[in-house]
Design a protein around this motif. Sequence first.
Motif, PDB file in Angstrom:
ATOM      1  N   PRO A  32       0.809  -1.232   0.000  1.00 22.62           N
ATOM      2  CA  PRO A  32       0.000   0.000   0.000  1.00 22.62           C
ATOM      3  C   PRO A  32       0.834   1.269   0.000  1.00 22.62           C
ATOM      4  N   LEU A  33       2.132   1.166   0.248  1.00 21.27           N
ATOM      5  CA  LEU A  33       3.001   2.339   0.253  1.00 21.27           C
ATOM      6  C   LEU A  33       3.541   2.673  -1.134  1.00 21.27           C
ATOM      7  N   ASP A  34       3.245   1.859  -2.135  1.00 22.39           N
ATOM      8  CA  ASP A  34       3.711   2.142  -3.490  1.00 22.39           C
ATOM      9  C   ASP A  34       3.196   3.490  -3.965  1.00 22.39           C
ATOM     10  N   GLY A  35       3.956   4.114  -4.830  1.00 18.66           N
ATOM     11  CA  GLY A  35       3.532   5.356  -5.457  1.00 18.66           C
ATOM     12  C   GLY A  35       3.044   5.115  -6.880  1.00 18.66           C
ATOM     13  N   TYR A  36       2.670   6.211  -7.546  1.00 26.87           N
ATOM     14  CA  TYR A  36       2.162   6.137  -8.915  1.00 26.87           C
ATOM     15  C   TYR A  36       2.724   7.302  -9.713  1.00 26.87           C
ATOM     16  N   ALA A  37       2.794   7.138 -11.021  1.00 31.62           N
ATOM     17  CA  ALA A  37       3.335   8.173 -11.880  1.00 31.62           C
ATOM     18  C   ALA A  37       2.519   8.252 -13.165  1.00 31.62           C
ATOM     19  N   PHE A  38       2.337   9.464 -13.663  1.00 34.17           N
ATOM     20  CA  PHE A  38       1.746   9.680 -14.985  1.00 34.17           C
ATOM     21  C   PHE A  38       2.842   9.458 -16.010  1.00 34.17           C
ATOM     22  N   THR A  39       2.618   8.504 -16.920  1.00 37.16           N
ATOM     23  CA  THR A  39       3.682   8.027 -17.797  1.00 37.16           C
ATOM     24  C   THR A  39       3.285   8.161 -19.257  1.00 37.16           C
ATOM     25  N   VAL A  40       4.219   8.652 -20.070  1.00 35.55           N
ATOM     26  CA  VAL A  40       4.029   8.780 -21.511  1.00 35.55           C
ATOM     27  C   VAL A  40       5.016   7.849 -22.201  1.00 35.55           C
ATOM     28  N   VAL A  41       4.508   7.026 -23.123  1.00 37.15           N
ATOM     29  CA  VAL A  41       5.319   6.034 -23.838  1.00 37.15           C
ATOM     30  C   VAL A  41       5.288   6.350 -25.331  1.00 37.15           C
ATOM     31  N   ASN A  42       6.432   6.232 -25.990  1.00 39.32           N
ATOM     32  CA  ASN A  42       6.526   6.394 -27.435  1.00 39.32           C
ATOM     33  C   ASN A  42       6.063   5.093 -28.097  1.00 39.32           C
ATOM     34  N   PRO A  43       4.971   5.103 -28.871  1.00 34.69           N
ATOM     35  CA  PRO A  43       4.484   3.860 -29.468  1.00 34.69           C
ATOM     36  C   PRO A  43       5.379   3.321 -30.570  1.00 34.69           C
ATOM     37  N   ASP A  44       6.237   4.157 -31.141  1.00 27.54           N
ATOM     38  CA  ASP A  44       7.161   3.687 -32.174  1.00 27.54           C
ATOM     39  C   ASP A  44       8.227   2.766 -31.597  1.00 27.54           C
ATOM     40  N   THR A  45       8.726   3.137 -30.414  1.00 26.77           N
ATOM     41  CA  THR A  45       9.894   2.438 -29.855  1.00 26.77           C
ATOM     42  C   THR A  45       9.623   1.720 -28.545  1.00 26.77           C
ATOM     43  N   GLY A  46       8.537   2.082 -27.855  1.00 27.41           N
ATOM     44  CA  GLY A  46       8.273   1.531 -26.534  1.00 27.41           C
ATOM     45  C   GLY A  46       9.013   2.247 -25.427  1.00 27.41           C
ATOM     46  N   ALA A  47       9.790   3.265 -25.765  1.00 28.22           N
ATOM     47  CA  ALA A  47      10.579   3.989 -24.765  1.00 28.22           C
ATOM     48  C   ALA A  47       9.675   4.878 -23.918  1.00 28.22           C
ATOM     49  N   VAL A  48      10.023   4.999 -22.640  1.00 29.54           N
ATOM     50  CA  VAL A  48       9.317   5.913 -21.750  1.00 29.54           C
ATOM     51  C   VAL A  48       9.816   7.328 -22.020  1.00 29.54           C
ATOM     52  N   VAL A  49       8.907   8.208 -22.403  1.00 28.67           N
ATOM     53  CA  VAL A  49       9.250   9.593 -22.701  1.00 28.67           C
ATOM     54  C   VAL A  49       9.313  10.413 -21.415  1.00 28.67           C
ATOM     55  N   SER A  50       8.378  10.158 -20.498  1.00 30.54           N
ATOM     56  CA  SER A  50       8.369  10.914 -19.247  1.00 30.54           C
ATOM     57  C   SER A  50       7.614  10.157 -18.177  1.00 30.54           C
ATOM     58  N   ASN A  51       7.997  10.430 -16.932  1.00 31.18           N
ATOM     59  CA  ASN A  51       7.297   9.946 -15.745  1.00 31.18           C
ATOM     60  C   ASN A  51       7.076  11.147 -14.831  1.00 31.18           C
ATOM     61  N   ARG A  52       5.826  11.474 -14.543  1.00 27.85           N
ATOM     62  CA  ARG A  52       5.512  12.564 -13.621  1.00 27.85           C
ATOM     63  C   ARG A  52       4.934  11.948 -12.347  1.00 27.85           C
ATOM     64  N   PRO A  53       5.693  11.940 -11.225  1.00 30.85           N
ATOM     65  CA  PRO A  53       5.173  11.325 -10.001  1.00 30.85           C
ATOM     66  C   PRO A  53       3.873  11.975  -9.553  1.00 30.85           C
ATOM     67  N   LEU A  54       2.959  11.153  -9.052  1.00 25.74           N
ATOM     68  CA  LEU A  54       1.735  11.638  -8.445  1.00 25.74           C
ATOM     69  C   LEU A  54       1.942  11.719  -6.940  1.00 25.74           C
ATOM     70  N   ALA A  55       1.181  12.576  -6.294  1.00 24.64           N
ATOM     71  CA  ALA A  55       1.450  12.863  -4.883  1.00 24.64           C
ATOM     72  C   ALA A  55       1.028  11.727  -3.958  1.00 24.64           C
ATOM     73  N   GLY A  56      -0.024  11.001  -4.315  1.00 23.70           N
ATOM     74  CA  GLY A  56      -0.600  10.050  -3.379  1.00 23.70           C
ATOM     75  C   GLY A  56      -0.008   8.667  -3.464  1.00 23.70           C
ATOM     76  N   THR A  57      -0.503   7.792  -2.598  1.00 25.97           N
ATOM     77  CA  THR A  57      -0.135   6.378  -2.633  1.00 25.97           C
ATOM     78  C   THR A  57      -1.389   5.578  -2.939  1.00 25.97           C
ATOM     79  N   VAL A  58      -1.931   4.863  -1.951  1.00 24.15           N
ATOM     80  CA  VAL A  58      -3.053   3.980  -2.224  1.00 24.15           C
ATOM     81  C   VAL A  58      -4.276   4.738  -2.742  1.00 24.15           C
ATOM     82  N   VAL A  59      -4.464   6.006  -2.356  1.00 24.97           N
ATOM     83  CA  VAL A  59      -5.645   6.738  -2.810  1.00 24.97           C
ATOM     84  C   VAL A  59      -5.594   7.039  -4.295  1.00 24.97           C
TER      85      VAL A  59
END
Length: 470
Positions: free
Chosen positions: A415-442
């Motif tokens: 329940p202590l895990d965090g979450y991130a808003f993530t953008v992926v390039n569909p051409d390559t599968g590479a992660v373009v960005s990760n924006r951490p979200l403030a909350g945990t389980v909520v």
Amino acid sequence: MRSPLALLAATVLALAPIGTAEAAGSWGPLAPPNPYLGPLGTATMHGDAGSSDATPLAGPGSSGISVGGYPLASACPTLLEGSDNLVALCTPVIGQTPTIHLLDPTFAGPVGMSLASLEIAKGSLLGGVYAYLDNADRLVIVDGNRTLLRVGHSRDEAGEWRLSIDSSTDLSSVIPVGDNVTGLVPDWSGNVWFATGKSVVGLVTPAGAAATVALPAGESVANSISSAPSGRVAVATTYALYELRADATGRPEVLWREAYDRGSARKPGQLSWGTGSTPTYFGPSSGAEYLTIVDNADGQVHALVFRSGTGQLVCSQPVLPRGGAGSENSPIGIGRSLFVASTYGYPYPTVPEGAGPAVPASAPFVGGMTRVDVDDTGCNTVWENTVRSAAVPHLSTADGSIYTVTRVGLDITSPLDGYAFTVVNPDTGAVVSNRPLAGTVVDDPLQMSPLITPDRKILQGTITGILRVS
């Protein structure tokens, strides 16, 4: 059986700008818009009638991202936007009665307050999860009383919004007692198709007449259903994939059935013993030549691609090879490409009654995504990545990005895990960005589907409300 929304809500625990996505090539085409749905991209959970999980709307990109919350003390898996309204279908933690909320798309006004709300009768299995907006901006849903509802909205003389049932069709004569509708979708003639947990598939004509066909006993429908411009409708049970259409008398008929490998048991990170896919129509010409699901084979799962209309198998392509394979999510399907995200080991707090034990009982959530390209002779894997998607990924054809929310932490989740808003390039599968979200389980999206809005926001349902990314 209780609604998964209620099951999820009942177990809820107490409670830097980055680079821009690389412009992708031309993604498409999408199938033509269904004339009986609301705006393309925002009228169904999976974006369109074919459940492509692709949208012509641009997302927020990856630079200058801001994140806000809209707490509703509810699990909110269904977020839809019409021409003038935002609708959320949620189940509150307290009471667990599925509730429709009318929300201001600008999220102005008091935080956590909806413009209007309407409770509907509890269903079972996935009843109360899948719904859509029709071409009059009404929410179409079948409630726990086996009644097809069209829920509209309006303002009274004082200017206050209200939700009301504009029309209803009693389906209790064609849906047995103890059974409830899982998924529904309109076809291109205006028939409303539905499938129940116990594999009754039916349609309701624009005049209100209902007819059904029963699929083999023992099979269950645990996901929603899809339709194509041809008039065909796809249904996946826990044993097989079907395509149906309305016959000359207006009754549903099965065109073909293809069994798939359902494995020896339900896997951890899935809610039923069988495919976790809502069938996805996609294709390079009409946007609906192909139909795909992911099987539940032991050890290694496969993306199965069939020809719409004939059921001919185009390919069975291994996907998600890392850390145990399985997916509860509908694949993204666009042009000649499909994208599959792993949910194997995802820690759902509980599963629907009757789902059966998971084998093994639990597993690490390693994640991963696979892109597969299709041609008339077969399929090939383009890339694999290690993204731990915690929501149903969506692809924007406007900005060439895949958007999702990822789980941050160890593979052994907590329940202590965090979450991130993530953008992926569909051409390559590479992660373009990760924006951490403030909350945990909520902020846990529990593999729910986001909504990309016309004003470039992403709204993501969570176990406690809605996240807004802009």
